[in-house]
Design a protein around this motif. Sequence first.
Motif, PDB file in Angstrom:
ATOM      1  N   LEU A 253       1.291  -1.321  -0.081  1.00 16.98           N
ATOM      2  CA  LEU A 253      -0.087  -0.272  -0.190  1.00 16.98           C
ATOM      3  C   LEU A 253       0.694   1.134  -0.100  1.00 16.98           C
ATOM      4  CD1 LEU A 253      -2.389   1.358   0.211  1.00 16.98           C
ATOM      5  CD2 LEU A 253      -2.431   1.232   2.760  1.00 16.98           C
ATOM      6  N   GLU A 254       1.100   2.063  -1.001  1.00 17.02           N
ATOM      7  CA  GLU A 254       2.006   3.245  -1.158  1.00 17.02           C
ATOM      8  C   GLU A 254       0.738   4.360  -1.448  1.00 17.02           C
ATOM      9  OE1 GLU A 254       5.707   0.986  -2.556  1.00 17.02           O
ATOM     10  OE2 GLU A 254       4.833   1.634  -3.959  1.00 17.02           O
ATOM     11  N   VAL A 255       0.612   5.145  -0.191  1.00 23.13           N
ATOM     12  CA  VAL A 255       0.793   6.208  -0.974  1.00 23.13           C
ATOM     13  C   VAL A 255       1.151   7.746  -0.889  1.00 23.13           C
ATOM     14  CG1 VAL A 255      -2.158   5.034  -0.551  1.00 23.13           C
ATOM     15  CG2 VAL A 255      -0.920   6.326   1.313  1.00 23.13           C
ATOM     16  N   GLY A 256       2.277   7.353  -0.921  1.00 27.56           N
ATOM     17  CA  GLY A 256       3.271   8.595  -0.352  1.00 27.56           C
ATOM     18  C   GLY A 256       3.067  10.189  -1.409  1.00 27.56           C
ATOM     19  N   GLN A 257       3.649  10.818  -0.841  1.00 27.11           N
ATOM     20  CA  GLN A 257       3.787  12.245  -1.273  1.00 27.11           C
ATOM     21  C   GLN A 257       2.270  12.504  -1.620  1.00 27.11           C
ATOM     22  OE1 GLN A 257       7.680  12.958  -3.887  1.00 27.11           O
ATOM     23  NE2 GLN A 257       8.408  10.510  -2.608  1.00 27.11           N
ATOM     24  N   ASN A 258       1.544  13.337  -1.378  1.00 21.62           N
ATOM     25  CA  ASN A 258       0.206  13.247  -1.926  1.00 21.62           C
ATOM     26  C   ASN A 258      -0.179  14.422  -1.013  1.00 21.62           C
ATOM     27  OD1 ASN A 258      -1.498  12.324  -4.313  1.00 21.62           O
ATOM     28  ND2 ASN A 258      -0.256   9.770  -3.181  1.00 21.62           N
ATOM     29  N   ASP A 278       3.447   2.738   3.384  1.00 23.58           N
ATOM     30  CA  ASP A 278       4.238   3.982   1.995  1.00 23.58           C
ATOM     31  C   ASP A 278       3.407   5.015   2.473  1.00 23.58           C
ATOM     32  OD1 ASP A 278       5.173   6.522   1.990  1.00 23.58           O
ATOM     33  OD2 ASP A 278       6.192   5.837  -0.520  1.00 23.58           O
ATOM     34  N   LEU A 279       3.506   6.031   3.855  1.00 24.08           N
ATOM     35  CA  LEU A 279       1.842   7.155   4.097  1.00 24.08           C
ATOM     36  C   LEU A 279       3.389   8.363   3.811  1.00 24.08           C
ATOM     37  CD1 LEU A 279      -0.242   5.423   7.158  1.00 24.08           C
ATOM     38  CD2 LEU A 279      -0.819   5.140   4.055  1.00 24.08           C
ATOM     39  N   SER A 280       4.121   8.155   3.353  1.00 19.21           N
ATOM     40  CA  SER A 280       5.418   9.404   3.930  1.00 19.21           C
ATOM     41  C   SER A 280       5.159  10.949   3.070  1.00 19.21           C
ATOM     42  CB  SER A 280       6.660   9.548   2.934  1.00 19.21           C
ATOM     43  OG  SER A 280       6.496   9.193   1.477  1.00 19.21           O
ATOM     44  N   PHE A 299       7.263  -5.313   6.228  1.00 27.08           N
ATOM     45  CA  PHE A 299       9.327  -5.213   5.918  1.00 27.08           C
ATOM     46  C   PHE A 299       9.679  -3.468   6.205  1.00 27.08           C
ATOM     47  CE2 PHE A 299       8.860  -9.902   4.746  1.00 27.08           C
ATOM     48  CZ  PHE A 299       9.817 -10.387   6.368  1.00 27.08           C
ATOM     49  N   ASN A 300       8.816  -2.464   5.026  1.00 31.95           N
ATOM     50  CA  ASN A 300       8.614  -1.794   5.073  1.00 31.95           C
ATOM     51  C   ASN A 300       7.862  -0.545   4.953  1.00 31.95           C
ATOM     52  OD1 ASN A 300      11.106  -2.498   2.594  1.00 31.95           O
ATOM     53  ND2 ASN A 300       9.324  -3.547   2.184  1.00 31.95           N
ATOM     54  N   LEU A 301       8.410   0.103   5.754  1.00 27.65           N
ATOM     55  CA  LEU A 301       7.556   1.305   6.171  1.00 27.65           C
ATOM     56  C   LEU A 301       7.883   2.109   6.869  1.00 27.65           C
ATOM     57  CD1 LEU A 301       5.476   1.752   8.635  1.00 27.65           C
ATOM     58  CD2 LEU A 301       6.859   1.694  10.194  1.00 27.65           C
ATOM     59  N   ASP A 302       7.568   3.809   5.650  1.00 28.85           N
ATOM     60  CA  ASP A 302       7.921   4.696   5.243  1.00 28.85           C
ATOM     61  C   ASP A 302       6.567   5.722   6.077  1.00 28.85           C
ATOM     62  OD1 ASP A 302       8.979   7.570   4.670  1.00 28.85           O
ATOM     63  OD2 ASP A 302       9.144   6.641   2.892  1.00 28.85           O
ATOM     64  N   LEU A 303       6.700   6.901   7.415  1.00 32.94           N
ATOM     65  CA  LEU A 303       5.867   7.351   7.238  1.00 32.94           C
ATOM     66  C   LEU A 303       6.619   8.668   7.806  1.00 32.94           C
ATOM     67  CD1 LEU A 303       4.284   5.305  10.986  1.00 32.94           C
ATOM     68  CD2 LEU A 303       3.863   5.475   8.359  1.00 32.94           C
ATOM     69  N   LEU A 323      13.067   1.568   7.103  1.00 36.89           N
ATOM     70  CA  LEU A 323      11.737   2.306   7.888  1.00 36.89           C
ATOM     71  C   LEU A 323      12.250   3.428   8.021  1.00 36.89           C
ATOM     72  CD1 LEU A 323      10.297   2.208  10.494  1.00 36.89           C
ATOM     73  CD2 LEU A 323      12.122   2.637  12.108  1.00 36.89           C
ATOM     74  N   ASP A 324      11.714   4.257   7.367  1.00 38.90           N
ATOM     75  CA  ASP A 324      11.645   5.756   7.815  1.00 38.90           C
ATOM     76  C   ASP A 324      10.858   6.554   8.158  1.00 38.90           C
ATOM     77  OD1 ASP A 324      12.179   8.902   7.164  1.00 38.90           O
ATOM     78  OD2 ASP A 324      12.420   8.062   4.990  1.00 38.90           O
ATOM     79  N   LEU A 325      11.503   6.799   9.375  1.00 36.03           N
ATOM     80  CA  LEU A 325      10.128   7.741  10.301  1.00 36.03           C
ATOM     81  C   LEU A 325      10.704   9.585  10.706  1.00 36.03           C
ATOM     82  CD1 LEU A 325      10.243   5.267  13.647  1.00 36.03           C
ATOM     83  CD2 LEU A 325       8.065   5.462  11.667  1.00 36.03           C
TER      84      LEU A 325
END
Length: 478
Positions: A253-258, A278-280, A299-303, A323-325
Amino acid sequence: MKSSFFPLIILTAIIFLRRLNPTEAATCHPDDEAGLLAFKSGITRDPSGILTTWKKGTPCCSWNGITCLTGDRVTAISVGGQADVAGSFLSGTLSPSLSKLKHLDGIYFTDLKNITGPFPQFLFQLPQLKYVYIEHNRLSGPLPTNIGVLNQLEAFSLEGNRFTGPIPSSISNLTRLSQLNLGNNLLTGTIPLGIANLKLISSLNFGGNRLSGTIPDIFKSMTNLRFLTLSRNQFSGNLPPSIESLAPILRFLEVGQNNLSGTIPSYLSKFKALDTLDLSRNRYSGIVPKSFANLTKIFNLDLSHNLLTDPFPVLYVKGIESLDLSYNRFHLNTIPKWVTSSPIIFSLKLAKCGIKMSLDDWNPAETYYYDFIDLSENEISGSPARFLNETKYLVEFKAAGNKLRFDMGKLTFAKTLETLDLSRNLVFGKVPATVAGLQKLNLSQNHLCGKLPATKFPASAFAGNDCLCGAPLSPCKV
């Protein structure tokens, strides 16, 4: 994070087709030969000789990239460049004469880069066509409004071109699709509500366009959907309620950069199969749901780059890969134990996360796989030397704006290192000659001293130190 499932599917399909080819020496049907040679004539540059075996009068079923599964009729064309080899790109256009290949069920034109022209209309004249991958070229213009006529398609990817305008509403007629990828184009407007008709879809990618409005509530009927990428657009609002229905099987589920906002939906904790989230770079606020502890397979989490606040929940994962927080409103104090204990982590980004610890006390379970680390804008003290000296494949290390204190002259690092940013710390000693091999370097605002080694970096990379001298700074005093 970058999704890689579409290229993987293409590669698998091509290998499968080539292994099944029983007629490599078969003669060439006149229509197929004419269509293929017309395609070759539309190519103005072929510097690596991709099409050198395509010669008139020779069995076209043995040509590079051609598959025949029904006698002497061509059933698939696979022409691909290598993304990292500049000379493998073709230039030219897609000849409409490919419409002569009436037995085609698969077209794979990938990473050719310099193929130009509009949407290929010949696709409408190929009645057996099921798989279309025309990716990473330079096709442009609008998608045809009657694109729904291609209702025999099972996989359709136009990723990485320059198509503009809206997604045609008739695309809802492509009800046999399991994969739809329109990512990385210049498409505008909203997602058509009719996409809900694609009940067999397993991979849906509209990422990297200029789509806007809210994400429509269309997912309840998509019981096979495993990969959903809507990142890098201009969507607003929050995730629609029907996303929750995907909980049993959704993996990406990738919805980052919106421009998504509100709080992170707590129902995301039900996604037990989720591999990548990805919710970044949105405007999410509030806390991360404590129930995220249920995401045991993540495995891959980007907030990163949101407005999220404490406390951050403890995750019970066997191993996290990336991981990116960074750049929220967290105060983690230390690098979490569940991160430090991961044996497979390759990317760790915790910039401006309120970490107040010494790197001397940080003992990762495994340093072998680390590729990217960003610990900038914290209050981290100690020395990264032990860690940097142990890594073998590190590509990027950033720790600007901390309280690191160590002798730069004693630092060694992996030969793979490309980026090093230690600016605004308390680093002392001399700059080692090994920094000349880096691509990016920032050692400004420290306590370094001595003559600089010969490098390509500007003065700004060394500014604000105690007594550095030599090009590109002032000459050293004799």
